[in-house]
Every structure is written in structure tokens, then in C-alpha cells.
Design a protein around this motif. Structure first.
Motif, PDB file in Angstrom:
ATOM      1  N   GLY A 111       1.710  -5.123   0.519  1.00  0.00           N
ATOM      2  CA  GLY A 111       0.455  -4.467   0.871  1.00  0.00           C
ATOM      3  C   GLY A 111       0.039  -4.752   2.305  1.00  0.00           C
TER       4      GLY A 111
ATOM      5  N   GLY B 256      -3.342  -5.061   1.278  1.00  0.00           N
ATOM      6  CA  GLY B 256      -3.788  -4.036   2.212  1.00  0.00           C
ATOM      7  C   GLY B 256      -5.224  -4.238   2.647  1.00  0.00           C
TER       8      GLY B 256
ATOM      9  N   TYR C 138       3.037   2.636  -1.227  1.00  0.00           N
ATOM     10  CA  TYR C 138       1.698   2.293  -0.758  1.00  0.00           C
ATOM     11  C   TYR C 138       1.601   2.483   0.744  1.00  0.00           C
ATOM     12  CZ  TYR C 138      -2.418  -0.376   0.581  1.00  0.00           C
ATOM     13  OH  TYR C 138      -3.627  -0.748   1.114  1.00  0.00           O
TER      14      TYR C 138
ATOM     15  N   ALA D 118      -0.021  -1.835   5.268  1.00  0.00           N
ATOM     16  CA  ALA D 118      -1.284  -1.590   5.962  1.00  0.00           C
ATOM     17  C   ALA D 118      -1.138  -1.809   7.466  1.00  0.00           C
ATOM     18  CB  ALA D 118      -2.379  -2.495   5.398  1.00  0.00           C
TER      19      ALA D 118
ATOM     20  N   ASN E 277      -6.742   4.129   0.948  1.00  0.00           N
ATOM     21  CA  ASN E 277      -5.497   3.771   0.276  1.00  0.00           C
ATOM     22  C   ASN E 277      -4.749   5.006  -0.226  1.00  0.00           C
ATOM     23  OD1 ASN E 277      -5.555   0.913   0.396  1.00  0.00           O
ATOM     24  ND2 ASN E 277      -7.047   0.852  -1.276  1.00  0.00           N
TER      25      ASN E 277
END
Length: 327
Positions: free
Chosen positions: A60, A104, A128, A64, A83
């Protein structure tokens, strides 16, 4: 998706124009920029992908940081993030998704941005990333199209994360051996971006899926300039060359190399290992900047004060913009 395939696909689609559209996808820049007022413009980008590490929280963070990097590459400051997640909710523990989102969220907070929502779908494989909106002054946008002959090329992160994570997935190395690559991917480019804004650079991009040479070629094409790379000065993560030598090379590196072959001029013989490293798809790679020689010392000083590593990897020439010379 490889650069050749993507380029062919996008060439069939309609293009958009608007007086306030300052940067579009036409030059394959890192993000779009839309002017709102004479002093404010939005920087918009989106990026997501499948896991490259087993730890969901770290994944995550990396995803990000990778998405946020596109705003930094344009000289902007991240403002909001949303997200984007795909997850096999029926067959995988939802705690894994929670940890991905937590990673994230922590990276978004570190960037000083705000998470405002998101969207999820069910899928067989976790994915993701973020849609990020940032801000920049319309006259201080940094694109990939401003490099000038004589500019020096500065890179802020070493190459090889794609090779190392491929080896990790193939269980060729243990997790501790991949730690430097993981730390590099999870690190924000915020301090490097602040330094280049304060000093003023002519062009910039971040190194991601098209590899070092792929994104460098985008600078060449957009700036209509050639470049010369000093191969021995390009930073490489420890162990990446040895892993490439035994075949731990992601398929994307081969696709990138095939696409770039007509644009490369090797001044001296170069083995396949180095070619793979220079074309290795990076996740959350460093910033590549084209800076005037008279601003090099100031940029170096500001990067050092911010604790950012940097390497001088080449310079811009006035030669054919379709050629990257490797010496």
C-alpha cells in the motif's frame, strides 16, 4: 502495458484541446495539468498495479508513493487522493485489504495530502493505487518537454527494483536482500521535487514502468533534443546486476528494450545485463531532471540538505531527438 502498444492504442483515439489544458497526454508526460486561474492549476494523475511485495502494508505504501510521484514530477504538491482497489473478497482475508489501504493512507498523510474517498471492485488478483489531484502555479509547471542542449541529467534513485522484486517473487532472494529496493520504492519524491522547484529545472519526469531509457526518451521526444548517457555513472541497486545475469528480469524490460532499440546508439559494446537494467520497469522510481549547468551546484546543495541522493548520469545534446547515445 508496453510503450509501443500503448502508443499505437492511443493514436487511434480522439485528442482533446482547451485553452486551459496546459499539459495533456500528447507528450506522454507524468500527469495532466489544467489551469483554473492565473495563479492556480490542477495536476491530475492515476496509477495502480498488482503487488510486488508480500507485505500488504508495504504494498500500500509503495503503490501510494508511486501514484503521488507523478504530481511531484510536474513540480506540483499533492492535495487530495482517492483509493482505487480491486480485491478477491470471497477468497482472501479482508484484513489484507485493510492493511493495503492503511499503508496507502499513511503515505498520503506523509505527503500532506487528504484522502477523500475511493472505489473498489472484486477481482481475482489484488490491485491498488490512487487517483491524485495536486496543485501548481501555471507558470511553474515542470514538463518533460523543456530540456535544452547543455543541460545536465540528474537522477535521484538507483535502478533495479523491477529485477529485484522479480527475483523476490521467484524466491531467488530472501526478503532482507530486497529491503533496499523496498525502502527506495516506498520513499516519496517530495523533497527532490521541492528542491527542483526552488532551483528551477528545465524538464523532469519520474522513472516508472517504461524504465530509465523509456522515460528518458520521452524527454528527448518532447524536448526535440538528443541525450548522452554516461552508463558507468547510472546508479544500480546492489545485487540487481547479478540477478539480471541469471535471468531474473521482468518481461516489461524486454518489451521496453525492443521498443527503444531504434532510438539507442551504443558507443561501446554493452552486455545484455546492462541493457536490461537500463530498461527495467521501475515502481516509484526517482526523479530525472534536466538542469542548466549554472544551477547544478545549487540543486546539488539543496538535494544534499534535504537528504536526497543524486547522480549525474549524462547531458542533453543538440543532436537528433530520436537518439539516445550511451557512452
Amino acid at each position: 502495458m508496453g510503450p509501443g502498444t500503448l502508443s499505437d492504442l492511443l493514436s487511434t483515439l480522439p485528442s482533446f484541446s482547451h485553452p486551459d489544458l496546459l499539459v495533456s497526454g500528447a507528450t506522454f508526460d507524468d500527469a495532466g495539468v489544467f489551469r483554473l486561474t492565473s495563479e492556480l492549476a490542477l495536476v491530475q494523475t492515476v496509477d495502480f498495479f498488482t503487488p510486488m511485495v508480500d507485505d500488504p502494508y508495504l504494498f500500500g505504501q509503495i503503490a501510494a508513493a508511486n501514484a503521488l510521484s507523478d504530481v511531484y514530477a510536474m513540480g506540483g504538491k499533492p492535495l487530495t487522493a482517492m483509493n482505487i482497489a480491486a480485491f478477491p473478497a470471497g477468497s482472501m482475508d479482508l484484513g489484507i485489504l485493510r492493511d493495503i489501504l492503511a499503508g496507502g493512507a499513511d503515505k498520503i498523510m506523509e505527503a500532506g495530502a487528504v484522502l477523500v474517498g475511493g472505489h473498489t471492485v472484486e477481482d481475482k488478483e489484488p490491485k491498488y493505487g490512487l487517483a491524485v489531484t495536486g496543485t501548481v502555479h501555471p507558470e511553474r509547471v515542470i514538463t518533460n518537454g523543456g530540456a535544452r542542449p547543455g543541460d545536465l541529467l540528474v537522477l535521484t534513485k538507483p535502478l533495479g527494483v523491477g529485477i529485484i522484486t522479480t527475483a523476490l517473487k521467484g524466491e531467488l532472494i530472501r526478503e532482507e536482500k530486497a529491503l533496499p529496493a523496498v525502502q527506495s520504492m516506498a520513499a516519496l519524491n517530495d523533497k527532490a521535487a521541492q528542491a527542483m522547484q526552488e532551483v528551477g529545472v528545465n524538464a523532469a519526469t519520474d522513472i516508472t514502468g517504461f524504465g530509465f531509457l523509456g522515460h528518458l526518451y520521452e524527454i528527448c521526444a518532447a524536448s526535440k533534443a538528443g541525450v548522452e548517457v554516461i552508463v558507468d555513472q547510472v546508479p544500480i541497486l546492489d545485487g540487481a546486476a547479478d540477478l539480471a545475469a541469471i535471468g531474473a528480469v521482468p518481461g516489461g524490460a524486454k518489451r521496453n528494450a525492443k521498443y527503444l532499440e531504434p532510438m539507442l546508439k551504443w558507443v561501446r559494446p554493452m552486455d545484455e545485463v546492462m541493457r536490461d537494467i537500463l530498461c527495467d520497469p521501475q515502481t516509484s522510481g526517482g526523479l530525472l531532471m534536466a538542469v542548466s549547468p549554472n544551477r547544478r551546484e545549487e540543486l546539488a546543495r539543496r538535494l544534499a540538505e534535504a537528504g536526497v541522493n543524486w547522480w549525474l548520469v549524462g547531458h542533453v545534446t543538440g543532436e537528433d531527438h530520436r537518439v539516445i547515445k550511451l557512452v
